[in-house]
Enzyme design. Sequence first.
Site, PDB file in Angstrom:
ATOM      1  N   GLU A  89      14.708  37.124  44.893  1.00 46.83           N
ATOM      2  CA  GLU A  89      13.766  37.836  44.059  1.00 46.83           C
ATOM      3  C   GLU A  89      12.759  38.636  44.876  1.00 46.83           C
ATOM      4  OE1 GLU A  89      12.591  35.344  40.943  1.00 46.83           O
ATOM      5  OE2 GLU A  89      11.300  36.819  39.996  1.00 46.83           O
ATOM      6  N   GLU A  96     -24.360  17.810  35.383  1.00 43.52           N
ATOM      7  CA  GLU A  96     -25.273  18.284  34.341  1.00 43.52           C
ATOM      8  C   GLU A  96     -26.489  18.985  34.907  1.00 43.52           C
ATOM      9  OE1 GLU A  96     -26.092  14.998  31.758  1.00 43.52           O
ATOM     10  OE2 GLU A  96     -24.290  15.381  30.569  1.00 43.52           O
TER      11      GLU A  96
END
Lengths: 508, 95
Positions: free
Chosen positions: A68, A311
């Site tokens: 490919e 957080e």
Amino acid sequence: MSSYHSNRISKLATGIAGFDAIAKGGLPEGRTTLIAGSAGSAKTVFAVQFLAEGIRQFDQHGVFVTFEEAPADIRRNMASLGWDIAAWEAAGCWAFVDASPLPGEAEVIAGAYDLGALLARIEVAVNRVGARRLAMDSLGSLFSHFENHALIRNELFRISAALKLMNITAIMTAERTQEYGDISRYGVEEFVVDNVMILRNVLDGEKRRRTVELLKFRGTEHQKGEYPLTVLPGQGIVVIPLSAIELKQRSSNTRLTSGSRELDAMCGGGFFRDSIILVSGATGCGKTLITTEFAASGASGDERCLFLAFEESRDQLTRNATGWGKNFEDLESRGLLRVIATYPETMGLEDHLIAIKMAIDEFQPNRVAVDSLSALERVSTVKGYREFVIGLTSFIKHREIAGLFTSTTPRLIGGESITEAHISTITDSIILLRYVEMFGEITRGITVLKMRGSAHDKEIREFSIDANGMHIGKAFRNVTGILSGHPRHVEPQEIGRLNALFVNHNEA
Amino acid sequence: MNKYLLKLYITGCTPQSERAISNLYRICEAEMQGQFEVQIIDVLQSPELAEKDRIIATPTLIKDLPQPLRRIIGDLSDVERVLRGLDIEQIHGQP
């Protein structure tokens, strides 16, 4: 070569992180394995990495047959993953067989043909570098190039038989049109190979999830089911062998301090060294404080802590800690603490898990604090999140590290969360922080819900925060229903009357 | 007319190879009026040439000259397709 006495097929370790664990040792040696996958499922990366790890880890040379992409494109694309293919070619460890299509050249089929030339070139390349491994990528372009598919299948079978004679362990990649359905587009698997694995790149709840599944390894053992994987720059494919992880963690009786004498007392003398502690509570009720105390308290005993924040930023955490009398900057400069603050959204959970593992391997902490684990819920599917939690906890326990995770409950008062549902059975201790509303005032309550392998305080105690950190006070008396979120004050006289009733009843 | 420069790749002396060689010579002699040069290359003997020309299937015929370059795959038994592949207009049957 195959032994006369044993028909067992031996395995060849690929060297791809985590893959050999689910493949129970690696790919069947001297055989060809088909890797089927849709577009973007990392087939080419797997094929290149199979050869790359052979060279890097086992000094096994390889041949790459490309149908490919041109070799120049592969060299360039794989450089970002840290593989210098040109250098391996120069050193005689790697050979390309370039079977990629020639651009802009019309081709005519005029009569019978076979792929004898391809096989001859493969044999020459294998002999030239002394190859033990071979990869063919990808068969789809071969099938679109030649229209006689029956002939191509036949020729591929001939090639894989020739590779078997040379004792080459090979992989072939093939396209799939859908994630769940036919194995490969051209039915290669039924004719050519004994071993099939599938790479998937599934869109699941708006999140991309890569997995690998070993469909069949004829005559050998392997793990069943789909395993998550990720592709990392500089490292390539990493498979996360979750349920292949054995429950063989040792259990330790060594205790370590939580950072609060009162909390240690509630836990019957502190946390166990290799335990997982879950701290659950609504926003603002003291989870980050408990995490901070936990992170800083190891320092007195020269214990290192890795603080993973999802957080709050580093600056916020450092400022909070200063407010509670803990100097994070000093601890970090002494190498006793490392704070890593990231947004959960920066990457997928698989990548978070690997980043965390790498940070743990590098820093070698005695403690790991995650604030908060539940923040990671939002970047993944429920299944992916559960796998992440299991992967993280077992990794931590294996290294005899104490892990403290926090979980934010969605409701202010009372409550439960997904995190708890998934993690509570694998944690050794659960600490609940809850708001308690009484007489128009909000106070905080703390209780040790579970403490595996130890006695613990079963009362709900008052929990307060000041400039010195946290304080655990007396147990709530005359209040019921705190955990359910409906605290109810019970008059002392009422308790006395109930007790009296109970006594009378017994005597009667 | 321009001279034809042709390369025929084969893999070993198989019946298929021999068929391709004889088919090629028959076509050349019929259509190119002696203006051709054919090179037969066995991939087993010269794999480096096959590598350079990226030969996968054999037999493969490559027309280097005249331009443009053309590839014809197979034992050349389909004469009509071979001629089309070589850009030779068929004049047979025309007055």
